[in-house]
Design an enzyme around this catalytic site. Structure first.
Site: not given
Ligand code: HMG
Length: 388
Positions: A79, A111, A233
């Site tokens: 992609e 993906c 994935h």
């Molecule tokens: P965010 O807003 O930075 O993170 O984005 P958050 O605030 O939700 O924190 C993440 C986790 O860390 C949470 O845990 C927090 O509690 C924890 P959860 O509630 O999820 O269990 N946390 C801590 N833990 C320990 N110590 C600390 C601490 N602070 C916070 N101090 C997000 C997270 C995944 C949304 C972001 O990284 C993002 O946008 N990523 C890109 C999109 C993505 O990967 N999506 C996944 C599904 S889609 C997919 O897989 C397809 C893809 O590969 C593309 C394709 O298909 O082509 C992306």
């Protein structure tokens, strides 16, 4: 006759940024990355590296074994393609010296497309069992700086030979699919970085898992308890842990921390230090399982959940073939990962900002890769790849 994965090899760049470094710059606790999303390092491509060079590097050991005339079709899943028209696979075809009688095509659906490539490859082999199909999946995951996605970047490529009577994993013909038109992650043609609705994307991922699994259950006699291991994935490793808990809940199965560990943990080791490699991600997870699991996997059933934003998802299954461990490239993969160089935050920014020129001039690419192939120049809008 069975059909499936006969050999598998992956490649990632020799540069990585430790997410502790990123967290320090952002003045946040590094445990958010190490624990919260389950990622420690992310691969960054060298200036002379792209999806073509990474794919050729991943595939080279397979072609060195079977010979360049053995492959009848190359399917290139990506992609982060480098051309709207020409398949990235055609460059790989030349770099590997494959036969002019080999067909080459590029596939796209976020993906997911490597899984589509594998299913199509299986169909080709089922029709002509003497054929070998090379499936390569190669991607560079890039998000805008200072966005939640930034810590989930990475890069990598995987190459798989799909054959009759495979030596690693026999794939079952029954699959469960789920498709829905959603905007969770996308990259318009005019952008080099992806746009993402992060939290929504994780919800759609889990919804798709349930839907694809339910379809799988309709067409397959296999139940949740028939699987010893799962490969998901892997946009980040915590996603797989959440997904596996979700699937256990859907199946009303108790999942102790020990079972969670046993069923998915070995598949996460490589991704945790490479980052998201989009199409390649789940298959690098499979390599990680095969190469890092201490117990013998012969005869064990593996469940695969492939997800591509947008979205298309598939649940499918396979069985590890007895004697598989003789045909792995574990020592080479581990040596490659250990030999990588850590970059500083400033060096990371330099690599991040090294985008392709668009002016049609003559641009030599700065040397950086330690791989066997490099993008030497982009001149007159043409990419010039060479073997090192
Ligand atoms: P965010 O807003 O930075 O993170 O984005 P958050 O605030 O939700 O924190 C993440 C986790 O860390 C949470 O845990 C927090 O509690 C924890 P959860 O509630 O999820 O269990 N946390 C801590 N833990 C320990 N110590 C600390 C601490 N602070 C916070 N101090 C997000 C997270 C995944 C949304 C972001 O990284 C993002 O946008 N990523 C890109 C999109 C993505 O990967 N999506 C996944 C599904 S889609 C997919 O897989 C397809 C893809 O590969 C593309 C394709 O298909 O082509 C992306």
């Amino acid at each position: 006759m069975s059909v499936g994965i006969d050999e598998i090899s992956f490649y990632t760049s020799n540069y990585f940024l430790d997410l502790k470094n990123l967290a320090a710059r952002q003045q946040i606790d590094s445990d958010k990355y190490y624990q919260g999303i389950g990622q420690e390092k992310m691969g960054m491509p060298a200036p002379d590296e792209d999806v073509v060079t990474m794919a050729a590097n991943a595939a080279l050991p397979l072609i060195e074994r079977v010979g360049p005339d053995a492959v009848s079709t190359v399917m290139f899943a990506t992609e982060t393609g480098i051309d709207q028209s020409k398949s990235a696979g055609v460059y790989v075809h030349r770099l590997l010296g494959l036969s002019p009688r080999c067909r080459v095509v590029e596939l796209k659906q976020a993906c997911y497309s490597a899984t589509a490539a594998i299913q199509m490859a299986c169909a080709l082999v089922a029709r002509q069992p003497e054929k070998k199909v090379l499936v390569v999946a190669s991607d560079v995951a890039r998000y805008d700086l200072s966005t939640p996605g930034e810590a989930t970047q990475g890069c990598g490529a995987v190459a798989m030979l799909i054959t009759a009577n495979p030596r690693l994993v026999e794939l079952d013909p029954e699959v469960g699919n789920y498709t829905e038109d959603v905007m969770d992650f996308w990259r318009p043609n005019y952008r080099s970085t992806a746009l993402v609705d992060g939290k929504y994307s994780t919800k759609i991922y889990l919804k798709s898992l349930k839907q694809a699994w339910e379809h799988f259950r309709e067409v397959s006699s296999l139940a949740f308890s028939d699987f010893q291991h799962f490969c998901y994935h892997l946009p980040f490793t915590r996603m797989a842990q959440k997904a596996h808990k979700h699937l256990a809940k859907v199946n009303k199965s108790e999942l102790t921390p020990e079972m969670l560990d046993l069923q998915i943990e070995d598949s996460l080791s490589y991704n945790r230090i490479i980052g998201n490699s989009y199409t390649a991600s789940m298959y690098i997870g499979l390599v990680s399982l095969l190469e890092n699991c201490k117990q013998n996997l012969s005869g064990e059933r593996v469940g695969f959940f492939s997800y591509g934003s947008g979205c298309v998802a598939e649940f499918f299954s396979g069985r590890v073939v007895a004697g598989y461990e003789q045909y792995l490239h574990g020592a080479r993969h581990k040596a490659m990962l250990e030999a990588r160089n850590e970059v500083s935050y400033e060096e990371y920014l330099q690599l991040y900002n090294d985008v392709d020129p668009v002016d049609g001039g003559e641009h030599q690419k700065q040397q950086g890769t330690t791989g066997r192939f490099r993008l030497a120049a982009v001149s007159h809008h043409k990419r010039e790849y060479i073997a090192c």
